[in-house]
Design a protein around this motif. Structure first.
Motif, PDB file in Angstrom:
ATOM      1  N   SER A 157       0.800  -1.363  -0.029  1.00  0.00           N
ATOM      2  CA  SER A 157       0.003   0.059  -0.052  1.00  0.00           C
ATOM      3  C   SER A 157       0.859   1.300  -0.046  1.00  0.00           C
ATOM      4  O   SER A 157       1.968   1.232   0.567  1.00  0.00           O
ATOM      5  CB  SER A 157      -0.954  -0.033   1.280  1.00  0.00           C
ATOM      6  N   ASP A 158       0.359   2.226  -0.402  1.00  0.00           N
ATOM      7  CA  ASP A 158       1.258   3.679  -0.491  1.00  0.00           C
ATOM      8  C   ASP A 158       0.410   4.705   0.291  1.00  0.00           C
ATOM      9  O   ASP A 158       0.512   5.748   0.163  1.00  0.00           O
ATOM     10  CB  ASP A 158       1.332   4.146  -1.859  1.00  0.00           C
ATOM     11  N   TYR A 159      -0.370   4.221   0.940  1.00  0.00           N
ATOM     12  CA  TYR A 159      -1.269   5.119   2.164  1.00  0.00           C
ATOM     13  C   TYR A 159      -1.348   4.810   3.431  1.00  0.00           C
ATOM     14  O   TYR A 159      -1.391   3.440   3.687  1.00  0.00           O
ATOM     15  CB  TYR A 159      -2.743   5.249   1.604  1.00  0.00           C
ATOM     16  N   ALA A 160      -0.875   5.287   4.319  1.00  0.00           N
ATOM     17  CA  ALA A 160      -0.959   4.959   6.032  1.00  0.00           C
ATOM     18  C   ALA A 160      -1.916   5.780   6.520  1.00  0.00           C
ATOM     19  O   ALA A 160      -2.788   6.260   5.863  1.00  0.00           O
ATOM     20  CB  ALA A 160       0.598   5.532   6.382  1.00  0.00           C
ATOM     21  N   MET A 161      -1.889   6.443   7.682  1.00  0.00           N
ATOM     22  CA  MET A 161      -2.879   6.914   8.516  1.00  0.00           C
ATOM     23  C   MET A 161      -2.695   8.426   8.168  1.00  0.00           C
ATOM     24  O   MET A 161      -2.092   9.310   8.863  1.00  0.00           O
ATOM     25  CB  MET A 161      -2.684   6.927  10.129  1.00  0.00           C
ATOM     26  N   GLY A 162      -3.461   8.771   7.006  1.00  0.00           N
ATOM     27  CA  GLY A 162      -3.430  10.142   6.624  1.00  0.00           C
ATOM     28  C   GLY A 162      -2.414  10.644   5.667  1.00  0.00           C
ATOM     29  O   GLY A 162      -2.129  11.768   5.322  1.00  0.00           O
ATOM     30  N   TRP A 163      -1.346   9.669   5.715  1.00  0.00           N
ATOM     31  CA  TRP A 163      -0.190  10.091   4.763  1.00  0.00           C
ATOM     32  C   TRP A 163       0.135   9.183   3.453  1.00  0.00           C
ATOM     33  O   TRP A 163      -0.144   8.189   3.609  1.00  0.00           O
ATOM     34  CB  TRP A 163       1.165   9.849   5.739  1.00  0.00           C
ATOM     35  N   GLY A 164       0.320   9.960   2.635  1.00  0.00           N
ATOM     36  CA  GLY A 164       0.746   9.253   1.187  1.00  0.00           C
ATOM     37  C   GLY A 164       2.237   8.693   1.529  1.00  0.00           C
ATOM     38  O   GLY A 164       3.078   9.502   1.751  1.00  0.00           O
ATOM     39  N   VAL A 165       2.256   7.591   1.370  1.00  0.00           N
ATOM     40  CA  VAL A 165       3.922   6.956   1.167  1.00  0.00           C
ATOM     41  C   VAL A 165       4.479   6.741  -0.166  1.00  0.00           C
ATOM     42  O   VAL A 165       3.992   6.313  -1.041  1.00  0.00           O
ATOM     43  CB  VAL A 165       3.929   5.567   1.997  1.00  0.00           C
ATOM     44  N   ARG A 166       5.655   7.548  -0.279  1.00  0.00           N
ATOM     45  CA  ARG A 166       6.228   7.713  -1.498  1.00  0.00           C
ATOM     46  C   ARG A 166       7.536   7.149  -1.320  1.00  0.00           C
ATOM     47  O   ARG A 166       8.285   7.312  -0.605  1.00  0.00           O
ATOM     48  CB  ARG A 166       6.105   9.044  -2.293  1.00  0.00           C
ATOM     49  N   ARG A 167       7.995   6.795  -2.658  1.00  0.00           N
ATOM     50  CA  ARG A 167       9.523   6.072  -2.685  1.00  0.00           C
ATOM     51  C   ARG A 167      10.020   6.798  -3.814  1.00  0.00           C
ATOM     52  O   ARG A 167       9.713   6.842  -4.904  1.00  0.00           O
ATOM     53  CB  ARG A 167       9.379   4.648  -2.630  1.00  0.00           C
ATOM     54  N   SER A 168      11.370   7.024  -3.625  1.00  0.00           N
ATOM     55  CA  SER A 168      11.842   8.085  -4.825  1.00  0.00           C
ATOM     56  C   SER A 168      13.515   7.371  -4.578  1.00  0.00           C
ATOM     57  O   SER A 168      14.138   7.388  -3.465  1.00  0.00           O
ATOM     58  CB  SER A 168      11.974   9.476  -4.736  1.00  0.00           C
ATOM     59  N   ASP A 169      14.159   7.319  -5.866  1.00  0.00           N
ATOM     60  CA  ASP A 169      15.499   6.855  -5.893  1.00  0.00           C
ATOM     61  C   ASP A 169      16.298   8.169  -5.336  1.00  0.00           C
ATOM     62  O   ASP A 169      17.301   7.952  -4.831  1.00  0.00           O
ATOM     63  CB  ASP A 169      15.969   6.432  -7.280  1.00  0.00           C
TER      64      ASP A 169
END
Length: 232
Positions: A157-169
């Motif tokens: 998932s890319d969503y936590a408790m109110g936060w979008g979780v993003r990953r970047s090099d």
């Protein structure tokens, strides 16, 4: 107000979910439910009526209180300074200030979903707590809970408790949220690997606003990467 929030929460929870159990669906009423739960718990513990607004004042903002100019926050429309704007005649080409009356924000019962306003400095100081290992307001175990993506079957998932979780090099894992009451737009990015918080606010909402926010974000991050890579 607490009774209105409780009834709103109960009415929503009585209905069957719009999607299959376990599927992601963003809904502001989830925050109203959480706020109503906070009110119920604290009212029972305190032996008196205790609103979500009281909880935010006592347990969050008084922990950040400071004599520094610009540390301001409140609930409902800001009563001083810049006003929010809304498109007129159904068009984003013509906008007008919405004033400071109750209609210049969401109904107060929806408070936990977004009637709190804060100055940039207050928002930044609160957000900075997420980067401090010795924070008493957002200690590491709380931060880990808030930033933990909800597990999904067959993927991450890319969503936590109110936060979008993003990953970047480039920036590693970072956390984002965008919020709007249709008269204001606020974007925040927290980049733990850089020790950086970026907050961008606008007092109207349109396609141009979203694009401008993105431009500002890219400019700030590029600038910060440049200065942080210098040995001096």
């Amino acid at each position: 107000m607490q009774e209105q929030r409780l009834e709103t929460a109960l009415d929503f929870l009585r209905k069957p979910p719009a999607k299959a159990v376990g599927e992601y669906e963003y809904n502001n009423l989830g925050y109203v439910i959480a706020g109503s739960a906070i009110e119920g718990i604290l009212t029972k513990d305190m032996g008196e009526s205790f609103a979500w607004e009281d909880a935010m004042e006592r347990y969050v903002f008084t922990q950040l209180s400071s004599d520094t100019a610009g540390m301001t926050w409140g609930f409902g429309p800001p009563q001083a300074g810049v006003q929010g704007h809304r498109g007129a005649l159904g068009s984003s080409l013509f906008v007008s200030a919405v004033g400071t009356a109750e209609s210049a924000d969401n109904p107060a019962a929806l408070g936990p979903a977004g009637t709190l306003h804060a100055s940039l400095l207050a928002h930044a100081q609160l957000s900075r707590e997420y980067l401090l290992e010795d924070s008493m307001l957002v200690p590491p175990h709380v931060r880990q809970k808030l930033w933990a993506p909800y597990p999904e079957t067959g993927g991450h998932s890319d969503y936590a408790m109110g936060w979008g979780v993003r990953r970047s090099d480039t920036y590693g894992t970072y956390y984002s949220h965008s919020g709007s009451n249709t008269m204001w737009l606020s974007d925040i990015r927290i980049l733990p690997e850089y020790g950086l918080v970026v907050i961008i606010n606008s007092n109207q909402v349109s396609d141009k606003t979203f694009a401008a926010h993105q431009d500002v974000l890219v400019t700030v991050l590029n600038y910060y990467r440049g200065i942080s890579s210098k040995s001096d």
